[in-house]
Write an enzyme that holds these catalytic residues in place. Structure first.
Site, PDB file in Angstrom:
ATOM      1  N   THR A 146      37.270  28.453  33.979  1.00  0.00           N
ATOM      2  CA  THR A 146      38.116  28.871  34.379  1.00  0.00           C
ATOM      3  C   THR A 146      36.809  29.281  36.127  1.00  0.00           C
ATOM      4  O   THR A 146      37.159  28.555  36.744  1.00  0.00           O
ATOM      5  CB  THR A 146      37.352  30.473  34.051  1.00  0.00           C
ATOM      6  OG1 THR A 146      36.157  30.614  33.456  1.00  0.00           O
ATOM      7  CG2 THR A 146      38.228  30.108  32.736  1.00  0.00           C
ATOM      8  N   LYS A 169      32.325  26.748  27.740  1.00  0.00           N
ATOM      9  CA  LYS A 169      32.823  27.288  29.430  1.00  0.00           C
ATOM     10  C   LYS A 169      31.816  28.713  29.100  1.00  0.00           C
ATOM     11  O   LYS A 169      31.729  29.204  28.097  1.00  0.00           O
ATOM     12  CB  LYS A 169      34.426  27.439  29.665  1.00  0.00           C
ATOM     13  CG  LYS A 169      34.354  28.274  28.561  1.00  0.00           C
ATOM     14  CD  LYS A 169      34.647  30.201  29.247  1.00  0.00           C
ATOM     15  CE  LYS A 169      34.798  29.337  30.122  1.00  0.00           C
ATOM     16  NZ  LYS A 169      35.111  31.611  30.671  1.00  0.00           N
ATOM     17  N   THR A 180      30.429  35.681  28.546  1.00  0.00           N
ATOM     18  CA  THR A 180      32.320  35.223  27.782  1.00  0.00           C
ATOM     19  C   THR A 180      32.260  33.864  27.548  1.00  0.00           C
ATOM     20  O   THR A 180      32.213  33.277  29.218  1.00  0.00           O
ATOM     21  CB  THR A 180      32.643  35.325  29.595  1.00  0.00           C
ATOM     22  OG1 THR A 180      32.234  36.585  29.349  1.00  0.00           O
ATOM     23  CG2 THR A 180      33.624  35.108  28.884  1.00  0.00           C
ATOM     24  N   GLU A 260      28.093  32.708  37.849  1.00  0.00           N
ATOM     25  CA  GLU A 260      28.879  33.206  39.290  1.00  0.00           C
ATOM     26  C   GLU A 260      28.122  33.557  40.117  1.00  0.00           C
ATOM     27  O   GLU A 260      27.606  34.527  40.276  1.00  0.00           O
ATOM     28  CB  GLU A 260      29.829  34.762  38.646  1.00  0.00           C
ATOM     29  CG  GLU A 260      30.985  33.789  38.017  1.00  0.00           C
ATOM     30  CD  GLU A 260      32.008  34.960  37.009  1.00  0.00           C
ATOM     31  OE1 GLU A 260      31.592  36.150  37.786  1.00  0.00           O
ATOM     32  OE2 GLU A 260      33.306  34.343  37.300  1.00  0.00           O
ATOM     33  N   ASN A 379      33.929  38.720  42.017  1.00  0.00           N
ATOM     34  CA  ASN A 379      34.228  40.014  41.151  1.00  0.00           C
ATOM     35  C   ASN A 379      35.392  40.507  41.751  1.00  0.00           C
ATOM     36  O   ASN A 379      35.230  41.517  40.931  1.00  0.00           O
ATOM     37  CB  ASN A 379      33.064  39.990  40.064  1.00  0.00           C
ATOM     38  CG  ASN A 379      33.183  39.016  39.294  1.00  0.00           C
ATOM     39  OD1 ASN A 379      33.130  38.846  38.485  1.00  0.00           O
ATOM     40  ND2 ASN A 379      31.520  38.358  39.261  1.00  0.00           N
TER      41      ASN A 379
END
Lengths: 384, 384
Positions: A146, A169, A180, A260, A379
């Site tokens: 993602t 992932k 996640t 991220e 985000n």
């Protein structure tokens, strides 16, 4: 180096059309046997996505023939229609492969609260089934990405003739009780589903469960372990558990390194806790302190923010008997300033925070990241 | 509009020289009686600063003559020397005012792990004692500011002739069990320390304890309530509790509005919980989701991140029976998409998130902020 490293497996990663980017978005992994043993662990979030609700049923009997994974949508909070989408996806895989839908795990990742387009998914399943190959692990690893910037794969080859391989992932919403993440691990070792389950739980407990990038727990996390038995070799169970743990740790560190927006990979090692649980609780509290994480982003060895976080826990310790070292510099001894904080070099990406509770002899390490402008940007600017 | 609004009090805010900026950094509030009743609540962090350890002893007998507060240093994790600094500060105030050191509360705020310069502190105490005046509340409110951009004051005047006034500081490390806040509230109502204590605990429970700007709990939080009895009026106890709660709520909202780097003030209202505790737990979980907070910064009404946070709690609810509305738009009904998220307007600074658990009839509201670039900047670029 992939989910097809172990013999007895085929995989595919295709463009179904779920992602507007046109990138691969659907992966399929088939266990061609002779065994179809499997185990899986799922998010502990009570708000579970439809594919998790489905897969929790599938794994009950320890038999899995295939796993299908899509990015481009989480299929979470999509109600009965969303569950039917998951069910229909499993049925389509079953028809293509000539297996039972009840032996097909389904995973999804992406935005919560949006229906997945069933026709697009089913088209992807057909393409993937046609593309299945015993060397297509990388394509599958790419299809589950993602916000990941790179595919994540790992493998371990035993001198005894069996192999463990995996893909993962996950880049945000990385928190405990898994993160996640979607992870598929395969092995050709000869093991029962009960043996796989034991090994998987012991491995995830000390790897994925100790990765806490941003404190946010996903609705879709799944770690599945499929055993084909194709090597014909029955491994020593503790050897297998060690190998599986090594593969899980490697994948967890790859997730941490690609989190991220992160600019530092932080290991928080808690020493001399009364219990392992205490060590985990303390490490996790620090890993969730936005103030500590922002300080590390700013290359500021702000050990006061470490202790302020430790003090919110109910672990056993004397609050004024704690030592803290950051990247090898003992900045706090017995709750008092020790070496000057200016000695700490926080320019490397790797950061090591050592917290000595002096309360026992148990230890645990939590992996986290710093809080950066890029994290906020990723985000806030994109729905995911 | 200040800590000197009630009769019987004098205050001062002076430049001691603790802050490199040269701004006011030491405040003194004197209770001139006739009563010296007091109550206080402190951080629940186990890693408590020296002034908290001191003040917890002072408040035992419910008698307080004065409170001295400094910014420019937290005096936390500074060991025995740090405790002696606090003690000497209280002694200096006592000498100046002709009271007992055991009746002097001390509060500090600033960086953890650095010794405060005692001579500078004591000079400030002398100046402050000389400057004490019954109309100097604003100067005191300014002297306790750290990263606050403005002083925070509030007052309530009862038609029955008694008054409640207060001041507060706090902009980061704002989390429950108080927030990084120092708050002094005064009243001239005739009340015992037991009555003050009851009223203070009931007021902070539903105000400061429900402010959770960034999930980080401070080592120094103190909320003190001093009663002079100078009005000569004995209030109805529930009237007083209501007035005190209103003043605390006003100050809490001022803290929220001035939180470091925030661009949105978010109220998370949880409806129909089985218990008030459940409502608080659910609201707090959402208030601590960095993903949710970053989404609000990006004006993205990402209700999936709300539910993903709700699902991490052990409150009673059916995960698929929850409704969510954001700024009046019902985006999720019974765990399924309802109104399009595009209808939600997140451009105003005030954001209201309504979560209906359908599990009982209790409610609670948590106040928080969004996660912004400015928050990361303020907490990475400056040590505090």
């Amino acid at each position: 180096m992939s989910v097809t490293a172990a013999s007895g497996f085929a995989a595919a990663g295709v463009v179904a059309g779920l992602k507007s980017s046109g990138a691969r978005d659907l992966a399929l992994v088939q266990n061609r046997g002779p065994l179809n043993a499997a185990a899986a662990v799922f998010t502990t979030n009570r708000c579970k996505a439809n594919p998790v609700l489905w897969s929790e049923q599938v794994i009950q009997d320890g038999v899995v023939s295939a796993i299908v994974l899509n990015s481009g949508g989480a299929n979470c909070y999509t109600g009965a229609q969303g569950f039917q989408t998951t069910h229909a996806t499993a049925e389509a895989v079953a028809t293509e492969l000539g297996v039972s839908a009840g032996d097909v795990l389904v995973c999804s990742t992406g935005l919560i609260g949006e229906q997945l387009p069933l026709d697009v998914l089913l088209g992807g399943v057909s393409s993937a089934a046609a593309a299945l190959a015993p060397d297509a692990g990388l394509g599958a690893a790419e299809a589950i990405m993602t916000t990941d910037t790179r595919p994540k794969q790992s493998e371990y080859r035993s001198p005894d003739g069996w192999t463990v391989g995996g893909m993962a992932k996950g880049a945000g919403m990385l928190a405990p009780g898994l993160a996640t993440m979607l992870v598929v691990i395969t092995t050709d070792a000869v093991l029962t589903s009960e043996q796989l389950d034991r090994a998987l739980r012991s491995a995830t407990r000390v790897t994925f469960d100790r990765l806490d990038s941003d404190g946010c727990m996903s609705t879709n996390d799944t770690v599945a372990l499929l055993g084909s038995g194709a090597s014909g070799v029955e491994p020593d169970e503790s050897d297998f558990a060690s190998a599986l743990t090594a593969v899980c740790r490697d994948l967890a560190e790859q997730l941490q390194a690609d989190a991220e927006g992160a600019s530092h990979d932080i290991s928080i090692e808690v020493l001399n806790a009364r219990s392992e649980d205490d060590a985990v609780v303390v490490g996790r509290a620090v890993s969730r302190s936005n103030l500590f994480k922002a300080a590390i982003f700013g290359n500021d060895p702000n050990w006061g923010r470490v202790l302020a976080a430790v003090g919110t826990t109910d672990a056993e310790f004397d609050p004024y008997g704690i030592d803290v070292a950051i990247n090898g510099v003992q900045v706090c001894t017995a709750g008092q300033p020790d070496q000057p904080r200016e000695l700490v070099d926080l320019t490397p990406r790797k950061v090591h925070v050592l917290i000595d509770l002096h309360a026992g002899d148990e230890t645990a390490t939590i992996l986290t990241n710093d809080l950066t402008h890029d994290y906020v940007h990723e985000n806030s600017a994109y729905a995911s």
